[in-house]
Write a protein that holds these residues in place. Structure first.
Motif, PDB file in Angstrom:
ATOM      1  N   HIS A 137      -2.685   3.883   9.728  1.00 39.78           N
ATOM      2  CA  HIS A 137      -3.791   3.632  10.352  1.00 39.78           C
ATOM      3  C   HIS A 137      -4.561   2.253   9.315  1.00 39.78           C
ATOM      4  CE1 HIS A 137      -6.566   4.000  13.635  1.00 39.78           C
ATOM      5  NE2 HIS A 137      -6.311   2.583  13.213  1.00 39.78           N
ATOM      6  N   GLU A 138      -4.998   3.199   8.647  1.00 35.97           N
ATOM      7  CA  GLU A 138      -6.199   2.661   7.686  1.00 35.97           C
ATOM      8  C   GLU A 138      -5.158   0.694   7.291  1.00 35.97           C
ATOM      9  OE1 GLU A 138      -7.354   2.357   3.070  1.00 35.97           O
ATOM     10  OE2 GLU A 138      -7.447   4.649   3.981  1.00 35.97           O
ATOM     11  N   THR A 139      -3.957   0.536   6.425  1.00 33.87           N
ATOM     12  CA  THR A 139      -3.534  -0.215   6.254  1.00 33.87           C
ATOM     13  C   THR A 139      -2.490  -1.482   7.439  1.00 33.87           C
ATOM     14  OG1 THR A 139      -2.428   1.657   4.409  1.00 33.87           O
ATOM     15  CG2 THR A 139      -1.353  -0.892   4.887  1.00 33.87           C
ATOM     16  N   TYR A 180       1.130  -0.958  -0.178  1.00 36.83           N
ATOM     17  CA  TYR A 180      -0.124  -0.168  -0.460  1.00 36.83           C
ATOM     18  C   TYR A 180       0.890   1.273  -0.062  1.00 36.83           C
ATOM     19  CZ  TYR A 180      -3.821  -3.375   0.636  1.00 36.83           C
ATOM     20  OH  TYR A 180      -4.766  -4.785   0.405  1.00 36.83           O
ATOM     21  N   GLU A 181       0.102   2.897  -0.247  1.00 33.41           N
ATOM     22  CA  GLU A 181       1.161   3.997  -0.613  1.00 33.41           C
ATOM     23  C   GLU A 181       0.615   4.737   0.363  1.00 33.41           C
ATOM     24  OE1 GLU A 181       2.626   4.914  -4.202  1.00 33.41           O
ATOM     25  OE2 GLU A 181       2.362   3.315  -4.941  1.00 33.41           O
ATOM     26  N   GLY A 182       1.390   5.175   1.067  1.00 29.53           N
ATOM     27  CA  GLY A 182       1.616   6.639   1.567  1.00 29.53           C
ATOM     28  C   GLY A 182       1.431   6.348   3.113  1.00 29.53           C
ATOM     29  N   LYS A 214      -5.737  -8.392   2.904  1.00 31.14           N
ATOM     30  CA  LYS A 214      -5.244  -8.046   2.819  1.00 31.14           C
ATOM     31  C   LYS A 214      -4.094  -9.306   1.935  1.00 31.14           C
ATOM     32  CE  LYS A 214      -1.962  -9.884   6.314  1.00 31.14           C
ATOM     33  NZ  LYS A 214      -1.230 -11.065   5.489  1.00 31.14           N
ATOM     34  N   LEU A 272       3.895  -1.226   3.749  1.00 32.74           N
ATOM     35  CA  LEU A 272       3.798   0.074   3.313  1.00 32.74           C
ATOM     36  C   LEU A 272       4.290   0.703   2.563  1.00 32.74           C
ATOM     37  CD1 LEU A 272       0.926   2.039   3.415  1.00 32.74           C
ATOM     38  CD2 LEU A 272       2.485   3.325   5.255  1.00 32.74           C
ATOM     39  N   ARG A 279      -5.448  -3.430   8.246  1.00 33.59           N
ATOM     40  CA  ARG A 279      -5.730  -5.282   7.057  1.00 33.59           C
ATOM     41  C   ARG A 279      -4.931  -5.757   7.848  1.00 33.59           C
ATOM     42  NH1 ARG A 279      -7.094  -3.595   1.963  1.00 33.59           N
ATOM     43  NH2 ARG A 279      -7.454  -1.394   1.805  1.00 33.59           N
ATOM     44  N   GLU A 337       0.323   8.695   5.176  1.00 33.51           N
ATOM     45  CA  GLU A 337      -0.941   8.751   5.416  1.00 33.51           C
ATOM     46  C   GLU A 337      -2.118   7.263   5.566  1.00 33.51           C
ATOM     47  OE1 GLU A 337       0.426  10.332   2.912  1.00 33.51           O
ATOM     48  OE2 GLU A 337       1.092  11.687   3.156  1.00 33.51           O
ATOM     49  N   ASN A 338      -1.621   6.794   4.970  1.00 36.16           N
ATOM     50  CA  ASN A 338      -2.600   5.336   5.286  1.00 36.16           C
ATOM     51  C   ASN A 338      -2.317   4.181   6.186  1.00 36.16           C
ATOM     52  OD1 ASN A 338      -4.274   6.624   2.959  1.00 36.16           O
ATOM     53  ND2 ASN A 338      -2.689   5.681   1.537  1.00 36.16           N
TER      54      ASN A 338
END
Lengths: 335, 335
Positions: free
Chosen positions: B313-315, B306-308, B324, B330, B318, B310-311
């Protein structure tokens, strides 16, 4: 001459009740060729008996309904119909069951010498409980000098020997038992370094105080809350010996699993189950060593002997109430 | 040039929420003598992160409040203030934390060769998860040819490697994973013998069908019901490797202990915890062996990137939802 027998009649759910066993007084059949008749003197009472009554997969088949209740025993050969391995008067021990007389072809029975130790000791410290203690603490617990050893059911037939062997091997030993008398006995008679009375002390608080450095080996006969508390005190690379779980044997629903089992991960520890039958080939060697320790006064044995096969159920109950003092034995010979 | 960092602000009770972390954008301080600046490309997301947030005794100190969130990472050296061990452009990996840039004196960082494998693989199959799998299944699980091996979290970063190594060593391998896609992946892509979808199958029924002979080794990443069910299927002298317990990490009350732990006694089995850091000295040897297997096509590695930052927590979520596909990574470098 009749044979009073405790017959297993109904599988208990939870604690055995009046329907579980029946006392019968049956005639003794004629001996077949090669058989001997053993007059049993003493029956061993052990927590494992509870497990043998459940119809579940285990390390030994369950006792069948209408069979004599399984038990370790010791007695004397009083008749022999041509069995060359035994003589009248031999003192012999095996799984004779809860009955006054046992007929056998001799398989699985072996002779002991009552000049060296009294009969009850051969079904206690020099029998299965003692062997369980010996191999459990040395081969599974892998104790070495300086280890801190915690043992539950410490005043019992297995636990008391576990603790004493650990002391002989140079360990620090803390025992968990129920009641002040048992705890005093552990410290004053058996030489334990300390004891925890689980009936009057909070187990977590007591462990914090009496095992401040944690434990290298926990030998468990009890399960439940005590196992859980002990897991919270493991040192690095500790060994947990699962010998029994007397607190759980009468559960009607499922066993309480140890919530703190992830302590095994944090401390890289091992929890291992054991069954004494796996060490049968080495029993002789162990009994010899234990006999030497006894002679040297380093290993003490205590039997709590009740009388009368009629009192089997009541005596059995003492295993779980803890209302006993040492290895529980029932004398079944009538004199 | 600023450094986006995920700062640990509040210990979660149960599942981390909006108050657990805070994204900050901080200036990068000047390098001290001997320090290097690493621009991080990828962060490793692992279930163990949940444990690091608890203020309890564990195999590693908890992450401190206001510190950068701990994580394994990989990146490139972009500045060097006199550290002789590194050069600009070196690809390096360590515990860089969830941030875009890490400043370090180099202790605990080591160089990897991106001509041999892409960066994300060095924090997956060739990093901590792969090392955990390698030493867990060989040294703790002690697999030998012909063993029946059961692994939970089988489609994850650790479990997928565990199963593949067991296959390479000649074992029969059954994986437990969540969902048909993951189960198909285990069988069709990774060569597992069978798979159990714990989301759609009853675990006891499935084990009965797919492990009819029981299991010699259970490698557990999950805990809870799955551990309990697996314990009911142990063969004699089985080994249970406790690697993790993802089903229990977000519990607000106590962990569910394995009710069937007495199966250890019946089957004379061993349950042992492991922490990968104990094998650090042998990482090189293991990575070399795994590299050979990869070249031979016997060991496959799959990363879900996944990228960023900022993401984060959301990642992270998973990990626990299971949403996943392979090792969760990340990408934090901005291009």
């Amino acid at each position: 001459m009749n044979n009073k027998q405790i017959i297993f009649k109904k599988r208990p759910s939870g604690v055995p009740d009046a329907e579980t066993w029946q006392l019968e007084n049956n005639p003794i059949p004629e001996l077949q060729e090669g058989e001997i008749l053993v007059q049993q003197h003493y029956i061993s009472l052990d927590p494992a008996m509870r497990g043998w009554m459940n119809d579940t997969k285990s390390y030994i088949p369950p006792v069948a309904i209408d069979d004599v209740m399984r038990a370790g025993s010791i007695g004397k050969v009083i008749k022999n119909n041509g069995n060359p391995k035994f003589e009248i008067g031999d003192c012999v021990t095996s799984w004779g069951g809860v009955q006054q007389f046992a007929i056998t072809n001799g398989d699985g029975w072996y002779k002991v010498d009552t000049r060296l130790a009294p009969m009850p000791m051969y079904i206690g410290t020099l029998g299965m409980p003692g062997m369980t203690a010996y191999f459990g603490i040395t081969e599974v617990g892998k104790i070495t000098e300086g280890d801190i050893v915690l043992v539950s059911g410490a005043a019992g037939a297995v636990g008391s020997v576990v603790g004493q062997i650990a002391k002989i091997k140079g360990c620090t030993v803390i025992g968990i038992a129920g009641g002040k008398d048992k705890c005093d006995y552990l410290i004053n008679e058996l030489g334990f370094d300390d004891a925890i009375d689980y009936k009057s002390e909070n187990i977590y608080t007591a462990l914090k105080k009496k095992c401040p450095k944690g434990v290298d080996v926990f030998f468990d006969n009890v399960g439940g809350l005590i196992l859980d508390a002990a897991l919270s005190k493991l040192r690095m690379h500790a060994r947990v010996v699962i010998c029994g779980a007397i607190s759980q044997y009468n559960n009607k629903s499922k066993v309480d699993g140890p919530s703190n089992y992830l302590s095994l991960l944090v401390t890289r520890s091992t929890m291992q189950g054991m069954v004494v039958m796996d060490y049968t080939k080495k029993f002789g060697e162990a009994a010899k060593q234990m006999g030497i320790w006894m002679k040297e006064g380093k290993l003490k044995s205590k039997e709590d002997i009740y009388e009368g096969i009629e009192n089997f159920h009541e005596t059995y109950n003492r295993l779980f109430s803890g209302d006993k003092n040492g290895k529980l034995v029932l004398k079944v010979i009538e004199e």
